[in-house]
Motif scaffolding. Structure first.
Motif, PDB file in Angstrom:
ATOM      1  N   VAL A 158       0.836  -1.201   0.000  1.00  0.00           N
ATOM      2  CA  VAL A 158       0.000   0.000   0.000  1.00  0.00           C
ATOM      3  C   VAL A 158       0.874   1.255   0.000  1.00  0.00           C
ATOM      4  N   ILE A 159       1.968   1.242   0.749  1.00  0.00           N
ATOM      5  CA  ILE A 159       2.876   2.398   0.766  1.00  0.00           C
ATOM      6  C   ILE A 159       3.381   2.699  -0.638  1.00  0.00           C
ATOM      7  N   MET A 160       3.825   1.669  -1.336  1.00  0.00           N
ATOM      8  CA  MET A 160       4.412   1.873  -2.647  1.00  0.00           C
ATOM      9  C   MET A 160       3.365   2.253  -3.700  1.00  0.00           C
ATOM     10  N   VAL A 161       2.164   1.689  -3.603  1.00  0.00           N
ATOM     11  CA  VAL A 161       1.095   2.083  -4.525  1.00  0.00           C
ATOM     12  C   VAL A 161       0.731   3.548  -4.315  1.00  0.00           C
ATOM     13  N   SER A 162       0.618   3.955  -3.068  1.00  0.00           N
ATOM     14  CA  SER A 162       0.318   5.356  -2.756  1.00  0.00           C
ATOM     15  C   SER A 162       1.404   6.276  -3.293  1.00  0.00           C
ATOM     16  N   ALA A 163       2.662   5.883  -3.157  1.00  0.00           N
ATOM     17  CA  ALA A 163       3.773   6.696  -3.666  1.00  0.00           C
ATOM     18  C   ALA A 163       3.698   6.832  -5.181  1.00  0.00           C
TER      19      ALA A 163
ATOM     20  N   ALA B  21       7.279  22.458  -2.807  1.00  0.00           N
ATOM     21  CA  ALA B  21       6.943  21.036  -2.858  1.00  0.00           C
ATOM     22  C   ALA B  21       7.733  20.236  -1.834  1.00  0.00           C
ATOM     23  N   VAL B  22       8.990  20.622  -1.610  1.00  0.00           N
ATOM     24  CA  VAL B  22       9.789  19.930  -0.592  1.00  0.00           C
ATOM     25  C   VAL B  22       9.182  20.115   0.792  1.00  0.00           C
ATOM     26  N   TYR B  23       8.857  21.342   1.138  1.00  0.00           N
ATOM     27  CA  TYR B  23       8.317  21.609   2.479  1.00  0.00           C
ATOM     28  C   TYR B  23       7.009  20.855   2.716  1.00  0.00           C
ATOM     29  N   ILE B  24       6.128  20.880   1.731  1.00  0.00           N
ATOM     30  CA  ILE B  24       4.829  20.224   1.892  1.00  0.00           C
ATOM     31  C   ILE B  24       4.978  18.703   1.837  1.00  0.00           C
ATOM     32  N   GLY B  25       5.703  18.227   0.824  1.00  0.00           N
ATOM     33  CA  GLY B  25       5.762  16.789   0.583  1.00  0.00           C
ATOM     34  C   GLY B  25       6.491  16.011   1.656  1.00  0.00           C
ATOM     35  N   ILE B  26       7.621  16.531   2.107  1.00  0.00           N
ATOM     36  CA  ILE B  26       8.422  15.792   3.088  1.00  0.00           C
ATOM     37  C   ILE B  26       7.761  15.779   4.460  1.00  0.00           C
ATOM     38  N   THR B  27       7.118  16.890   4.839  1.00  0.00           N
ATOM     39  CA  THR B  27       6.511  16.966   6.174  1.00  0.00           C
ATOM     40  C   THR B  27       5.153  16.278   6.248  1.00  0.00           C
ATOM     41  N   TRP B  28       4.589  15.913   5.094  1.00  0.00           N
ATOM     42  CA  TRP B  28       3.249  15.330   5.087  1.00  0.00           C
ATOM     43  C   TRP B  28       3.156  14.085   5.953  1.00  0.00           C
ATOM     44  N   ALA B  29       4.213  13.268   5.988  1.00  0.00           N
ATOM     45  CA  ALA B  29       4.153  11.985   6.696  1.00  0.00           C
ATOM     46  C   ALA B  29       4.392  12.112   8.194  1.00  0.00           C
ATOM     47  N   VAL B  30       4.880  13.264   8.644  1.00  0.00           N
ATOM     48  CA  VAL B  30       5.285  13.384  10.058  1.00  0.00           C
ATOM     49  C   VAL B  30       4.131  13.107  11.025  1.00  0.00           C
ATOM     50  N   PRO B  31       2.947  13.728  10.877  1.00  0.00           N
ATOM     51  CA  PRO B  31       1.858  13.428  11.828  1.00  0.00           C
ATOM     52  C   PRO B  31       1.480  11.955  11.846  1.00  0.00           C
ATOM     53  N   PHE B  32       1.566  11.302  10.712  1.00  0.00           N
ATOM     54  CA  PHE B  32       1.166   9.899  10.635  1.00  0.00           C
ATOM     55  C   PHE B  32       2.237   8.978  11.231  1.00  0.00           C
ATOM     56  N   MET B  33       3.513   9.380  11.139  1.00  0.00           N
ATOM     57  CA  MET B  33       4.570   8.632  11.827  1.00  0.00           C
ATOM     58  C   MET B  33       4.353   8.652  13.334  1.00  0.00           C
ATOM     59  N   ILE B  34       3.900   9.783  13.823  1.00  0.00           N
ATOM     60  CA  ILE B  34       3.623   9.897  15.260  1.00  0.00           C
ATOM     61  C   ILE B  34       2.371   9.108  15.631  1.00  0.00           C
ATOM     62  N   LEU B  35       1.367   9.158  14.747  1.00  0.00           N
ATOM     63  CA  LEU B  35       0.097   8.484  15.024  1.00  0.00           C
ATOM     64  C   LEU B  35       0.265   6.976  15.160  1.00  0.00           C
TER      65      LEU B  35
ATOM     66  N   SER C  18      -3.051   1.359  10.568  1.00  0.00           N
ATOM     67  CA  SER C  18      -1.817   1.005   9.860  1.00  0.00           C
ATOM     68  C   SER C  18      -1.941   1.264   8.369  1.00  0.00           C
ATOM     69  N   TYR C  19      -3.095   0.930   7.798  1.00  0.00           N
ATOM     70  CA  TYR C  19      -3.286   1.183   6.370  1.00  0.00           C
ATOM     71  C   TYR C  19      -3.396   2.680   6.086  1.00  0.00           C
ATOM     72  N   ILE C  20      -4.052   3.433   6.965  1.00  0.00           N
ATOM     73  CA  ILE C  20      -4.149   4.887   6.778  1.00  0.00           C
ATOM     74  C   ILE C  20      -2.761   5.519   6.827  1.00  0.00           C
ATOM     75  N   VAL C  21      -1.960   5.112   7.793  1.00  0.00           N
ATOM     76  CA  VAL C  21      -0.588   5.617   7.905  1.00  0.00           C
ATOM     77  C   VAL C  21       0.221   5.243   6.666  1.00  0.00           C
ATOM     78  N   SER C  22       0.003   4.040   6.151  1.00  0.00           N
ATOM     79  CA  SER C  22       0.736   3.598   4.970  1.00  0.00           C
ATOM     80  C   SER C  22       0.408   4.459   3.758  1.00  0.00           C
ATOM     81  N   ILE C  23      -0.861   4.784   3.585  1.00  0.00           N
ATOM     82  CA  ILE C  23      -1.268   5.630   2.455  1.00  0.00           C
ATOM     83  C   ILE C  23      -0.618   7.011   2.569  1.00  0.00           C
ATOM     84  N   ALA C  24      -0.686   7.599   3.767  1.00  0.00           N
ATOM     85  CA  ALA C  24      -0.113   8.928   3.977  1.00  0.00           C
ATOM     86  C   ALA C  24       1.402   8.919   3.815  1.00  0.00           C
TER      87      ALA C  24
END
Length: 532
Positions: free
Chosen positions: A339-344, A363-377, A388-394
């Motif tokens: 799921v991570i790779m399909v989302s990517a 794009a760097v600022y938005i794209g790289i930081t997008w996953a941070v809240p989900f890594m914490i979640l 787990s699947y929601i985090v994988s998509i994000a």
């Protein structure tokens, strides 16, 4: 027509002299590399170029997600030995990049180009070494050396493929827009390659359906049921089935590797752009290296992406183990990785549109930081398959940005360097090889440190449950450490000076230089043949 062919044909009388050249004949004579370079790249050329990047990502994803588990739970190596293999192999791989970059920069032009022969020659030995990485040898004492040898050999041979391929971006067109478009094609196919690698490796290995050999937590009813349902299966048979699954997966990936290399070789025309500016002259590799490493924008870009890449490599290298043990989803980990790779893959076109619309730095600022809240979640809530699947998509959306942006921004740095150093040329391989060097070294550090940390935490091979200290370590490796590294990388990136205005200015200046060069060539065509 090669650069010198026109002059040779004039002197031999095969073409009319300059006095009798008509406008149509001038156009025919002017069918030179400069004019051919001005033509837009066809979609077919871009697709073939992009397909050439798939082998690196397919094998890299399979190794990144599954090699650690394979060494620990199938080859049954001790965590300390596995960490030595993972770190030494990636560190060696990093060292080979500048070496290959130097050799590529010194490679003479052939009828197939300068980059293509490297790609062609390295392919077959590379796939053989890759296959042997996933074979468990019938020896016990030399098992560690077996994996270290073939892992290092494969990384060396793959470097001989990937460094020339990466530098090939600068040799398919001089148009920045065309290079950016080809890079977007490439990143889409490469991220799709990660899907292919994850799917092939994960699904084939998942079909082996190997249970854990014991249960350290009697209160875990899920693992109790697995253990009781498979108690009649001998452990040797279980491991043997899984070994066969890994070998079948590696054979399929090896075949795809060869096919993709063939498509690249036959579908892409490498152009000789080394003489595009006559004011340039070649300098030594050592001086070129000093010039490249002294170029501020390049250093800042590499350092910023070094830390952000290290963050995602930590997540990649440990997420499968985290899902399998800390979250307890032994039967679903390969699907979550997929799921991570399909989302990517799906997100790549979106990020290409975003960077064209709002700029690459945004794009760097938005794209790289997008996953941070989900890594914490993922480490903050109770174990949940849905979460787990929601985090994988994000996380996949950020992975897509992390794939695309460095390779989209490196050509900008090279263009900036060309304008600031007009008398120096031919350093594209240095730019690309040293970027790959630093990212690969970061990958080696992440894999080695991760496995070593798990060893210190008390990781046990092929058990149903790990200790609390191992689970805590895994949470740190997939959440706290990546978030900290992302923050550090973005702080460095704030000092990166090439914004959209400077990038467009550089592009216009380079185009003016190329037009000036073409006008000089036209004057050469019209010059009377005084020797006649």
């Amino acid at each position: 027509m090669a650069r010198g062919e026109g002059a040779e044909q004039f002197s031999s009388g095969l073409l009319p002299t300059a006095k009798s050249v008509t406008q149509n004949e001038i156009k025919m004579v002017k069918l030179s590399p400069q004019q051919e370079r001005k033509r837009a790249l066809s979609v077919w050329s871009k697709v073939c170029f992009a397909i050439g990047g798939a082998p690196y990502q397919i094998t890299g994803t399979a190794l990144g997600f599954f090699l650690q588990i394979f060494l620990l739970d199938v080859a049954l190596l001790k965590p300390l030995n596995a960490s030595v293999i993972l770190f030494a192999g990636r560190a060696w791989d990093a060292v080979t990049d500048p070496t290959v970059g130097f050799l590529v920069s010194r490679t003479p032009w052939t009828r197939h180009g300068r980059m293509m022969p490297w790609i062609l020659v390295s392919t077959i030995p590379a796939v053989l070494c890759y296959f042997l990485i996933w074979v468990v040898p019938p020896i016990e004492q030399g098992k560690m050396m077996w994996y270290l040898l073939f892992y290092c050999l494969f990384q060396t041979l793959q470097t001989c493929f990937h460094v020339p391929y990466s530098a090939l971006t600068m040799f398919i067109s001089t148009e920045q827009r065309e290079r950016d478009s080809a890079t977007a094609y490439r990143m889409t196919v490469e991220v799709f390659g990660t899907v292919v690698g994850t799917a092939i490796q994960g699904q084939i290995v998942g079909m082996a359906n190997t249970p854990c050999k014991n249960n350290t937590s009697p209160n875990n009813s899920f693992n109790d049921s697995i253990q009781s349902n498979n108690s009649h299966i001998p452990l040797k048979n279980i491991i043997f089935d899984e070994r066969c699954a890994y070998m079948i997966a590696s054979a399929v990936i090896s075949l795809i590797y060869v096919v993709c290399a063939a498509v690249l070789f036959f579908g892409v025309r490498e152009q000789d752009l080394q003489g595009e500016l006559k004011t340039q002259k070649r300098v030594s590799f050592q001086k070129g290296l000093r010039l490249v490493m002294g170029h501020g924008p390049y250093v800042k870009l590499v350092l910023a992406f070094l830390f952000t890449s290290l963050a995602f490599m930590l997540l990649e290298g440990n997420f499968a183990v985290f899902i399998k043990y800390t979250l307890g989803f032994r039967e679903d980990f390969q699907n979550i990785l997929l799921v991570i790779m399909v989302s990517a893959t799906v997100s790549i076109p979106m990020w290409q549109w975003f960077l064209c619309r709002f700029g690459k730095k945004t794009a760097v600022y938005i794209g790289i930081t997008w996953a941070v809240p989900f890594m914490i979640l993922v480490v903050s809530v109770n174990s949940s398959l849905l979460v787990s699947y929601i985090v994988s998509i994000a996380a996949g959306v950020s992975v897509g940005a992390a794939f695309l942006l460095p390779w989209s921004m490196l050509p900008d740095v090279v263009d900036d360097f060309k304008l600031q150093n007009p008398t120096s040329q031919g350093h594209e391989a240095i730019f690309y090889s040293f970027y790959v060097f630093f990212t690969k070294f970061a990958s080696g550090v992440s894999l080695g440190v991760s496995t070593l940390a798990l060893s210190f935490a008390g990781y046990e091979t092929d058990v149903c449950d790990q200790s609390d200290s191992v689970n805590l370590t895994l949470k740190m490796l997939v959440s706290a450490a990546p978030v900290s590294l992302i923050a550090l990388g973005l702080l460095i990136f704030m000092t990166y000076p090439i914004n959209e205005e400077r990038r467009q200015y550089n592009n216009k200046q380079l185009q003016l230089l190329l037009r000036s060069e073409e006008e000089e060539d036209e004057m050469e065509v019209l010059k009377p043949d005084i020797t006649a």
